[in-house]
Scaffold this motif. Structure first.
Motif, PDB file in Angstrom:
ATOM      1  N   ASP A  73       0.833  -1.201   0.000  1.00 11.39           N
ATOM      2  CA  ASP A  73       0.000   0.000   0.000  1.00 11.39           C
ATOM      3  C   ASP A  73       0.866   1.248   0.000  1.00 11.39           C
ATOM      4  O   ASP A  73       2.076   1.188   0.235  1.00 11.39           O
ATOM      5  N   VAL A 114      -4.983   2.538   5.118  1.00  8.44           N
ATOM      6  CA  VAL A 114      -3.782   1.780   4.756  1.00  8.44           C
ATOM      7  C   VAL A 114      -2.693   1.993   5.791  1.00  8.44           C
ATOM      8  O   VAL A 114      -2.778   2.898   6.622  1.00  8.44           O
ATOM      9  N   GLU A 127      -5.198   7.456  -0.396  1.00  9.37           N
ATOM     10  CA  GLU A 127      -4.761   6.230   0.262  1.00  9.37           C
ATOM     11  C   GLU A 127      -5.041   5.064  -0.672  1.00  9.37           C
ATOM     12  O   GLU A 127      -6.186   4.862  -1.085  1.00  9.37           O
ATOM     13  N   CYS A 128      -4.001   4.301  -0.993  1.00  9.89           N
ATOM     14  CA  CYS A 128      -4.112   3.294  -2.045  1.00  9.89           C
ATOM     15  C   CYS A 128      -3.577   1.930  -1.611  1.00  9.89           C
ATOM     16  O   CYS A 128      -2.571   1.840  -0.908  1.00  9.89           O
ATOM     17  N   ARG A 129      -4.238   0.891  -2.090  1.00 13.73           N
ATOM     18  CA  ARG A 129      -3.782  -0.482  -1.906  1.00 13.73           C
ATOM     19  C   ARG A 129      -3.512  -1.071  -3.285  1.00 13.73           C
ATOM     20  O   ARG A 129      -4.349  -0.983  -4.185  1.00 13.73           O
ATOM     21  N   THR A 130      -2.339  -1.665  -3.450  1.00 11.92           N
ATOM     22  CA  THR A 130      -1.939  -2.205  -4.746  1.00 11.92           C
ATOM     23  C   THR A 130      -2.866  -3.330  -5.180  1.00 11.92           C
ATOM     24  O   THR A 130      -3.061  -4.304  -4.455  1.00 11.92           O
ATOM     25  N   GLY A 161      -2.874   1.165  -7.880  1.00 12.80           N
ATOM     26  CA  GLY A 161      -3.405   1.158  -6.523  1.00 12.80           C
ATOM     27  C   GLY A 161      -4.842   1.630  -6.487  1.00 12.80           C
ATOM     28  O   GLY A 161      -5.161   2.705  -7.015  1.00 12.80           O
TER      29      GLY A 161
END
Length: 180
Positions: A73, A114, A127-130, A161
């Protein structure tokens, strides 16, 4: 300053303008939890698999690459113009050798969704999650791109992401200016 939740496309124009110059701050945190900011100038915001996504590219030689692969993330932070020198600095020194948060007076603030923190002094945060990652295929790139962007053959890995949350300062529009 307290952050407010905003739609992921609320500050799209300002984010893209800041991406071009001076860049955005990618933050990753590995297994040890220590965050590292890195300046990015190549990225895209769009939709993949019916999800809002932030696509970034990071070279395997970068310290942030290792942290990103470890954690899965990241956050992307839009700095106000007053932090232009800090954004430049974070693109010139490595987190292997420098604590950029301490050296530039940045504050790591917990994200809502994350592990990687956001930067409190920045004004917009993604805010990112792969969801997906893969190495660029040099043979699929135009020759001019290989020559101009990869003279050392240090090709990027692409990370897509999913944007899980977006937040901003209540006065982000003013801080980024009418033109971003």
């Amino acid at each position: 300053m307290p952050k407010i939740s905003v739609p992921h496309d609320e500050y799209l124009t300002q984010t893209l303008r800041r991406l071009r110059s001076p860049g955005l701050l990618l933050v990753t945190a590995g297994a040890n939890g220590k965050p590292n900011p890195m300046t990015i100038g190549w990225a895209a915001i769009g939709t993949f698999w019916a999800k809002p996504c932030f696509t970034i590219v990071v070279r395997p030689s970068r310290y942030s690459y290792l942290l990103l692969v470890e954690s899965g993330d990241f956050t992307v932070n839009v700095a106000p113009p007053s932090l232009a020198e800090t954004v430049a600095y974070c693109g010139k020194v490595s987190g292997r050798d420098h604590d950029k948060f301490a050296e530039r007076g940045l504050t790591a603030m917990p994200s809502a969704t994350v592990r990687a923190p956001i930067i409190a002094e920045c004004v917009v945060h993604y805010e990112c999650r792969t969801l997906y990652q893969d190495d660029l295929d040099p043979e699929a790139l135009p020759a001019a791109v290989r020559t101009q962007c990869y003279p050392r053959q240090d090709y990027h890995r692409v990370f897509i992401g999913e944007i899980l949350a977006t937040s901003a300062d209540p006065d982000a529009a003013r801080l980024l200016g009418a033109q971003g």
